[in-house]
Design an enzyme around this catalytic site. Structure first.
Site, PDB file in Angstrom:
ATOM      1  N   ASP B 251      23.832   4.045 -34.229  1.00 29.85           N
ATOM      2  CA  ASP B 251      24.233   5.078 -35.180  1.00 29.85           C
ATOM      3  C   ASP B 251      23.409   4.862 -36.441  1.00 29.85           C
ATOM      4  O   ASP B 251      23.681   3.956 -37.217  1.00 29.85           O
ATOM      5  CB  ASP B 251      25.731   4.916 -35.473  1.00 29.85           C
ATOM      6  CG  ASP B 251      26.221   5.875 -36.556  1.00 29.85           C
ATOM      7  OD1 ASP B 251      25.441   6.749 -36.984  1.00 29.85           O
ATOM      8  OD2 ASP B 251      27.389   5.739 -36.963  1.00 29.85           O
ATOM      9  N   ASP B 403      37.058  18.117 -36.502  1.00 35.61           N
ATOM     10  CA  ASP B 403      36.499  16.776 -36.617  1.00 35.61           C
ATOM     11  C   ASP B 403      37.624  15.757 -36.875  1.00 35.61           C
ATOM     12  O   ASP B 403      38.806  16.108 -36.812  1.00 35.61           O
ATOM     13  CB  ASP B 403      35.448  16.788 -37.749  1.00 35.61           C
ATOM     14  CG  ASP B 403      34.356  15.761 -37.536  1.00 35.61           C
ATOM     15  OD1 ASP B 403      34.672  14.651 -37.055  1.00 35.61           O
ATOM     16  OD2 ASP B 403      33.184  16.047 -37.857  1.00 35.61           O
ATOM     17  N   ASP B 516      32.105  11.365 -30.112  1.00 26.75           N
ATOM     18  CA  ASP B 516      31.147  10.978 -31.153  1.00 26.75           C
ATOM     19  C   ASP B 516      31.192   9.457 -31.300  1.00 26.75           C
ATOM     20  O   ASP B 516      32.047   8.796 -30.715  1.00 26.75           O
ATOM     21  CB  ASP B 516      31.576  11.668 -32.463  1.00 26.75           C
ATOM     22  CG  ASP B 516      30.485  11.655 -33.521  1.00 26.75           C
ATOM     23  OD1 ASP B 516      29.381  11.131 -33.253  1.00 26.75           O
ATOM     24  OD2 ASP B 516      30.741  12.166 -34.619  1.00 26.75           O
ATOM     25  N   ARG B 576      27.312  12.295 -28.514  1.00 22.27           N
ATOM     26  CA  ARG B 576      26.173  11.941 -29.354  1.00 22.27           C
ATOM     27  C   ARG B 576      25.309  10.885 -28.675  1.00 22.27           C
ATOM     28  O   ARG B 576      24.100  10.929 -28.714  1.00 22.27           O
ATOM     29  CB  ARG B 576      26.647  11.419 -30.716  1.00 22.27           C
ATOM     30  CG  ARG B 576      25.493  11.283 -31.685  1.00 22.27           C
ATOM     31  CD  ARG B 576      25.956  10.987 -33.097  1.00 22.27           C
ATOM     32  NE  ARG B 576      26.505   9.637 -33.190  1.00 22.27           N
ATOM     33  CZ  ARG B 576      27.021   9.132 -34.320  1.00 22.27           C
ATOM     34  NH1 ARG B 576      27.058   9.861 -35.417  1.00 22.27           N
ATOM     35  NH2 ARG B 576      27.506   7.903 -34.355  1.00 22.27           N
ATOM     36  N   ASP B 592      23.236  13.298 -36.768  1.00 27.21           N
ATOM     37  CA  ASP B 592      23.443  13.613 -38.179  1.00 27.21           C
ATOM     38  C   ASP B 592      22.141  13.929 -38.899  1.00 27.21           C
ATOM     39  O   ASP B 592      21.571  13.090 -39.591  1.00 27.21           O
ATOM     40  CB  ASP B 592      24.181  12.457 -38.848  1.00 27.21           C
ATOM     41  CG  ASP B 592      25.529  12.219 -38.186  1.00 27.21           C
ATOM     42  OD1 ASP B 592      25.971  13.114 -37.430  1.00 27.21           O
ATOM     43  OD2 ASP B 592      26.126  11.165 -38.398  1.00 27.21           O
ATOM     44  N   HIS B 650      27.404  22.893 -38.166  1.00 29.33           N
ATOM     45  CA  HIS B 650      28.223  21.721 -38.484  1.00 29.33           C
ATOM     46  C   HIS B 650      27.807  21.182 -39.838  1.00 29.33           C
ATOM     47  O   HIS B 650      26.646  21.320 -40.223  1.00 29.33           O
ATOM     48  CB  HIS B 650      28.052  20.649 -37.401  1.00 29.33           C
ATOM     49  CG  HIS B 650      28.932  19.451 -37.578  1.00 29.33           C
ATOM     50  ND1 HIS B 650      30.217  19.538 -38.065  1.00 29.33           N
ATOM     51  CD2 HIS B 650      28.725  18.136 -37.327  1.00 29.33           C
ATOM     52  CE1 HIS B 650      30.742  18.317 -38.100  1.00 29.33           C
ATOM     53  NE2 HIS B 650      29.852  17.455 -37.677  1.00 29.33           N
TER      54      HIS B 650
END
Lengths: 535, 918
Positions: B251, B403, B516, B576, B592, B650
């Site tokens: 991430d 979310d 996610d 993701r 992101d 988003h």
């Protein structure tokens, strides 16, 4: 772009139905409101309502979009921009986008938009009409009650406004008076201060002269005393040997106090009193110490100082505030010296500098005449300052009144009740407080600092009525985000109260506020139709 | 969604690095090759001669298509390797190399392949004492060189790939730790072999070095693609002056673009393309990987015999120098399990790779329509007001997303009941318009005995473990958390059951799932993820299986949604993190990104890299996740993403609201128009997705996939194609009034879809640009089915009539397909309820014929309009025959643009028909 005419029209109009699988039931006038029926005449070609083209009447509602404005397909979903009219018998006719037709969702209360789909739409027009009527009546009643309150506010606002204006006028008049009075008082004050200052100066001068004499005498005495002490053999001369005993006079502390060094001080092998007076005394007076005598201060000296200081303070107090104020600085200096005295008993107790402070630095009392002049001047001063203060107060009142009348409280002052009012809203974590026309805050319930959400900015409602929303902006900045802000949306209610606060976007708050001030006369009177044509 | 980096970290970061331009990511959180001990060792391994040799006499045929050899390292003769060669159907070769009797079993990847690949017969010929040739399939051949070990691959007689031709094959066998008594090895002991420290994290490496490196070289190629996920060029750059491309699921907060850093997902699959062939290499390995890419010129002289022979037999090839892309692959553990796909066409390559790892199944129709998401839609009122906004402004919408804030304190599969007191009603209200909802469900489980998921998992031992056997605890959104061990089949099954309507309180059949943070993201872990030494089911270290974790989560989620409807309704899951094979059960987005033009631009190469490696259902957050786009950027992003497979807006919680109607009337209109473009082309998109399920061809394609011989397309990443019919040129600069568009293909014609203006193929044209749309062109020769009618949601349009846009090529011919079904169930598979038709235009006749005569789908849909582009003259008569019916529909002809529009031709889309123009 497609400008050419259709070909083979006659041929098609008979054959077309053979292959149509969309199974369109031809109700030519479907979706057309009564007011426009005259434009759809089956015996004539149809002109698109925007005039862009003319098509055979058979093309109207044939489930194919021919007109740029969609006007040929009011009853089907063929045109992306068509309008379908729901007749809604028992309720009011409404117009919906024609792409709502045949999408299996009942949009018209009479269900006419779903005429070709398999789903069954119940006719809800009657219930809807009842419900709507009840809602309208409730709304009307609310606005009616609200408007009554609003009228009171407006009435009150008129009174307040008139009162404010009256007060303003009053204040302005009295300001005028006060200002001329102030001028007079200033003149009187100035006049009284002239003799006062003269007398004070004279007094000061006398005192300073006396002090100078006293100091000279003290100086002389000290010198004589010192000479006598130094002249141990009483030959009226101070010799090198005699002075050499005073090692405290040795300026370089590293080695002995040599004869050579002593000679440098004396300027000769020995000096008589006059030479001592002229060349030596000033050099040594600060460092000089008596031989074999205690260095410490005598307690009497300290007490003297304290006593004289107290006396002085007392005297000053009696002389009144202004005087006290003028003397404040020198008094502080005294205090500091006094303070030093207590903290570090000085090893140079016999120095002149020091003695001067201890004994003779207080101004003696004024004589009676001077006191009288000061009293007169003080009186004039007090009167002047009194008027000055009143001028200031009146100006402030005027400013406040002007600020209040500058606040935009609506066309008729319907928001005037908000002036200087704050309203709270309790939420799970925070109390939100809006102080009208000032600022808005977020106050954490679990303790911690309150955060300014915004400062009064402006009315930001729609152009039709900007008084339906207000904005508070430039609040505390969010980390990684903008400055906080709050938009207050007003709606009709019986009381002034916050009914909701949200944060739809980080740091942009939205408040809903009910108030009679937002109630609407036209709704209250029931003359507004809300776009509906009939029930 | 991602972590909020603390201000302190930011300050430290900006303090330490004196960067020439503003960067986002804290690179210090992630290893360089130099900081990853095995990468450091492997990268410098470049012997003059490879010490590895194959013992040809050891050859055994295990079964038809499976041949086995012994492989030795002549420098360490005590270590034996097994070399397995599998000849597979579809021109593919699999080569496995593993230790014989290792002291610890080496991990072989599970869950990735769709099925055990089918073997085909191979003809083996011993060319001499050092060479064995194997031919198989239609046109594939390999030559195994024994001493030193080397493998050369040929397709259609063309030399395409070789393995270990640069002597970099280097297999670190498991060994005992030096200094222990049992140690029989006398191995070199480099620093970092048995322990490694990164920042404050120590990796104890209890099993020592275990990495494998190998060079794979693409001869006569100049461009290689794939190995996602990286925010970098589509045609991979040489890593000569940078780190290698890294494959390690992490991430990365505010990732930077134009660099080879690892991102959320990993697919160790690379393609090479030139005008003769498209080939691919896939190394099935889920450990941390690094891949160096170098564009070289290979000097042919001094090349050994087979290759020299090849070149001497190919006329026109410069005998001295040919281009070559050399790649060096390094993985920390596991085995060598390489698949060589021999193409030779792009279509073949898509088929070959997806027959191994699976293709994207046909998604529900609504999921390829428009999605509205935000971190976060705060409560039920907020959801309703967003829904009302779409109604009020007549903007089509299919899905609203929730979310992490919708949960009760980040306890997934629960609701914050203060904000969502009645989630079923909310979902029903959304579903009233044929729409769906999606909620997020992350793999970190809040450490809280009162949370049912935690309590059960804890009691049953379902969490991943430390090497000492305790439950591993880390930190993520909810604070202290634990992670489910999906490698355990019981956990996998149990987790999937959490999604049943009874277990997931407040869920309805209209609710779907978003996984996610499943790299997984561990805020306090090394490189923000699991420590390498934590242990998964079966005793495997995370080191062995790391890149599979996210995939296992979303596979289990998919299974849960599948079971929820007893296998009747197609699930939808967005993930993701991903690995090769993820495409079978989830859509993927590029994580992101940021509201900057450069991120809009990089979305295309990122999505193309995913597309060619099997991921067809992919997208980038519209508008950019972090920070606030201005109206222009937002509009351009909507216009671009309307032509990219997964279409979702988003935004980060700290950004301003950006629903389509918040930017003024004109921008609302432009955004509506962009979204309507998507809905207009949905029949085409849906057909492309069906074709992807069947043939593995992704809907979004690089230009070379359709024009493999056009060299000018090989590096193109500023434009792309949707299917074989649409060319899309995204506008990725704020102030631009014209662009240079390259129209691929000799003798092709391209039609601007707005104006029908024609452009010649194999030319670059300066095209004026306005805000109304981005440039989009339809290829002459392709028929594209569309819906011109407007609806609120895609599912409300499934029976609406179809418009066919027939773009004629130079021979006045065109072809296209249309696929239709109910849009959301498996009836298309189980009951064959589908329509799949081909339209062919030839000799002024347009035919509609079924491609699947056994299928049937009941629909009212009919052909309402046919637009023929490039038709030379106004015809006198048009007739249409369907069965025994005949009609003469009206038409209009526009001279200037040579456009013929046929009005209400009328046949059902389900029927065969013929339209004749006279």
């Amino acid at each position: 772009m497609m400008s050419s005419n259709y070909m083979n029209l006659v041929l098609v109009s008979t054959l077309l139905t053979i292959v149509v699988s969309g199974s369109v039931e031809h109700t030519v006038l479907r979706g057309v409101p009564a007011a426009q029926l005259s434009k759809y005449v089956s015996s004539k070609p149809f002109s698109c309502l925007d005039g862009s083209s003319t098509i055979p009447f058979e093309f109207v509602n044939d489930d194919y979009c021919d007109c740029r404005d969609g006007s040929d397909e009011p009853g089907t979903s063929a045109c992306p921009n068509g309008r379908f009219f729901c007749e809604n018998k028992g309720y009011v006719g409404t117009t919906i986008p024609s792409h709502f037709v045949g999408d299996s969702i009942c949009d018209c209360c009479d269900g006419t938009d779903e005429y070709e789909t398999k789903i069954v739409c119940n006719n809800t027009c009657f219930e809807l009409a009842q419900k709507t009527r009840a809602e309208h009546e409730a709304r009307r009643a609310l606005h009616e009650a609200g408007v009554a309150k609003k009228m009171e506010i407006i009435k009150q606002s008129v009174v307040i406004k008139a009162d404010r204006e009256a007060r303003l006028r009053e204040f302005e008049q009295s300001l005028e008076k006060l200002e001329s009075e102030l001028k007079e008082k200033e003149e009187l004050k100035n006049q009284a201060e002239i003799p006062e200052n003269e007398a004070k100066e004279k007094h000061q001068k006398i005192w300073e002269e006396q002090r100078a004499v006293r100091e000279a005498i003290a100086h002389d005495n000290q010198m004589r005393e010192m000479f006598a002490e130094l002249d141990t053999n009483n030959d009226s001369l101070v010799s090198i040997e005699e002075l050499q005993k005073h090692t405290e006079l040795d300026t370089d502390l590293e080695n002995e106090f040599t004869a050579e060094e002593v000679r440098t001080i004396l300027g000769a092998d020995a000096v008589n009193f006059d030479d001592f007076n002229i060349t030596v005394f000033d050099q040594i007076s600060n460092s000089y110490k008596k031989l074999h005598e205690p260095i410490i201060e005598t307690p009497v000296d300290v007490n003297d100082v304290v006593a004289s200081t107290e006396a002085y303070l007392k005297q000053n107090d009696e002389q009144g505030q202004e005087q006290h104020h003028e003397e404040e600085i020198s008094e502080e200096q005294e205090d500091e010296h006094d303070f030093d005295q207590h903290e570090t008993p000085s090893p140079v107790a016999t120095s002149l500098e020091h003695e001067k402070h201890i004994h003779d630095d207080t101004v003696p009392e004024y004589d009676d005449e001077t006191k009288r002049l000061i009293q007169t001047a003080d009186h004039a001063r007090n009167e002047y300052h009194d008027v000055e203060r009143r001028v200031h107060d009146v100006k402030r009142e005027i400013e406040d009144l002007k600020r209040q009348s500058d606040v935009d409280t609506g066309v008729h002052g319907e928001y005037s009740a908000f002036i200087d009012q704050c309203y709270d809203y309790e939420e799970r974590e925070y109390t939100y407080r809006v102080c009208m026309f000032k600022d808005a805050k977020q106050i954490p319930k679990g303790g911690g600092g309150e955060v300014i959400v915004g400062y009064w900015d402006s009315w930001v409602g729609p152009t039709t009525n900007k008084y339906l929303k207000m904005k508070y902006s430039n609040g505390a900045t969010c980390w990684n985000g903008p400055a906080r802000s709050l938009t207050v949306t007003f709606r009709c209610g019986i009381e002034h109260k916050v009914v909701d606060v949200r944060e739809p976007t980080r740091c942009e708050y939205a408040m809903i506020f009910e108030t009679p001030s937002a109630c609407d006369e036209t709704i209250a009177s029931g003359t507004q139709h809300h776009g509906h044509e009939e029930f | 969604m991602s972590r909020i980096l603390s201000l302190v970290t930011l300050i430290v970061f900006f303090g330490i690095l004196n960067l020439p331009f503003s960067e986002n990511v804290d690179r210090n959180n992630f290893k360089t090759c130099e900081q990853s001990a095995f990468c450091r060792r492997q990268r410098k391994y470049k012997p003059e001669v490879s010490p590895y040799e194959v013992d040809l006499n050891s050859m055994i045929t295990v079964q038809v298509g499976h041949t086995q050899f012994v492989l030795l390292n002549t420098h360490k003769s005590h270590v034996k390797f097994r070399l397995d060669v599998y000849t597979l159907e579809h021109n593919s070769l699999r080569v496995k190399i593993n230790e014989v009797n290792p002291i610890r079993k080496r991990y072989e990847v599970e869950h990735s392949l769709v099925t055990e690949p089918k073997l085909v017969n191979v003809n083996l010929t011993r060319l001499d004492e050092n060479l064995i040739e194997g031919t198989f399939g239609k046109s594939a051949k390999f030559i195994l060189n024994a001493k030193p070990f080397r493998l050369d691959l040929f397709t259609n007689g063309i030399f395409v790939m070789s393995m270990n031709s640069k002597n970099m094959f280097n297999f670190e066998h498991y060994r005992t730790k030096p200094g222990t008594n049992e140690g029989t090895d006398n191995e070199e002991n480099e620093e970092g072999m048995w322990e490694e420290t990164f920042k404050s994290h120590k990796d104890p490496k209890p099993y020592g070095p275990s990495s494998i490196g190998v060079d794979i070289n693409f001869l006569n190629f100049e461009n290689v693609y794939g190995i996602p996920e990286h925010a970098d060029a589509f045609s991979l750059r040489s890593t000569h002056d940078t780190d290698p491309y890294r494959l390690f699921n992490v991430d990365v907060f505010e990732y930077d673009i134009q660099n080879p850093m690892a991102l959320y997902g990993s697919v160790p699959y690379m393609l090479a393309h030139n005008e003769h062939a498209t080939v691919g290499f896939f190394w099935l390995n889920a450990a941390e990987g690094w891949i160096d890419v170098n564009n070289d010129k290979l000097t042919v002289q001094g090349f050994f015999s087979t290759v020299a022979n090849f070149f001497s037999t190919k006329p026109g090839v410069d005998k001295n120098e040919v281009p070559e892309v050399t790649t060096h692959w390094m993985f920390e553990s596991g085995i060598f399990d390489g698949f060589f796909f021999m193409g030779p066409t792009p279509r073949d390559i898509f088929k070959q790779y997806t027959s191994i790892t699976g293709s994207v199944p046909l998604p529900p129709l609504w999921s390829i329509a428009y999605h509205q998401c935000r971190w976060n839609y705060n409560d039920e009122d907020d959801v309703r007001s967003v829904l009302n906004g779409f109604e009020k402004y007549f903007i089509p919408l299919d899905v609203i997303w929730l979310d992490i804030e919708h949960t009760n304190g980040k306890r997934y599969l629960t609701w914050d009941t203060g904000k969502f007191p009645n989630p079923e009603k909310m979902q029903d209200d959304v579903a009233h318009y044929g729409r769906k909802m999606v909620t997020i469900s992350d793999p970190h489980i809040k450490k809280d005995d009162g949370y049912h998921v935690y309590a059960v998992a804890k009691s049953k031992g379902y969490f991943v473990k430390t090497k000492e056997g305790a439950d591993y605890e880390g930190s993520c959104w909810p604070g202290a958390s634990m992670w489910l061990d999906y490698f355990n089949p019981d956990v996998f099954k149990w987790y999937s059951e959490l999604y049943s309507l009874t277990n997931y309180k407040g869920s309805t059949k209209n609710l779907f799932i978003w996984n996610d943070m499943n790299e997984p993201s561990v805020f306090n872990g090394p490189e923000i993820t699991f420590p390498k030494d934590i242990v998964h089911h079966g005793g495997w270290e995370d080191r062995d299986v790391h890149n599979l974790y996210g995939m296992l989560q979303h596979m289990s989620t998919f299974q849960g949604l599948y079971n929820r409807s007893n296998g009747h309704i197609r699930p939808f899951v967005l993930t993701r993190s991903f690995f090769a094979g993820s495409q079978r059960t989830a859509a993927v987005w590029t994580g992101d990104n940021k509201a900057e033009w450069s991120y809009l631009k990089i979305a295309t190469p990122m999505l193309l890299s995913l597309s060619v490696t099997g991921f067809g259902f992919i997208g980038a957050d519209v508008g950019g996740f972090f920070s606030n786009p201005d109206a222009k950027l937002l509009v351009r992003w909507y216009q671009t993403a309307a032509y990219q497979p997964f279409y979702r807006e988003h935004a980060h919680i700290d950004t301003a609201r950006r629903e389509p109607w918040l930017f003024g009337n004109e921008n609302t209109r432009l955004i509506r128009k962009a979204i309507e473009q998507r809905y207009q082309y949905l029949p085409y998109w849906y057909t492309l997705f069906y074709r992807q399920e069947k043939q593995g061809i992704p809907p979004m394609l690089p230009l070379w996939a359709n024009f493999p011989k056009d060299k000018k397309t090989f590096k193109i990443e500023d434009s792309f194609m949707v299917g074989n019919g649409l060319l899309i040129y995204p506008i990725t600069d704020a102030d631009i009034n014209q662009v240079a568009v390259y129209f691929p293909g000799e003798n092709t014609i391209w039609y601007d879809v707005r104006t029908y203006i024609k452009f010649e193929g194999a030319t670059t044209s300066l095209v004026p640009v306005d805000m109304q749309s981005i440039p989009v062109y339809q290829l002459g020769g392709v028929i594209i089915p569309q819906r011109f009618r407007r609806r609120r949601a895609s599912m409300l349009a499934i029976h609406d009539p179809i418009t066919l846009v027939v773009a004629l090529d130079r021979n006045r011919e065109a072809r296209g397909e249309l696929y239709l079904d109910d849009g959301h169930t498996y009836d298309y598979r189980q009951k064959r309820q589908l329509i799949y038709r081909r339209f062919t235009f030839r000799n002024n006749v347009l035919y509609s014929k079924t491609l699947d005569s056994t299928s049937k789908f009941e629909t009212d849909a009919w052909i309402e309009r046919i637009i023929i582009l490039g038709y030379p003259k106004n015809p006198t008569k048009i007739t249409i025959n369907s069965g025994d019916k005949q009609a003469v529909p009206l038409h209009r002809y526009h001279d200037e643009s040579q456009t013929l529009t046929i009005r209400r031709p009328g046949p059902s889309v389900a029927s065969d028909w013929t339209l004749t123009i006279a």
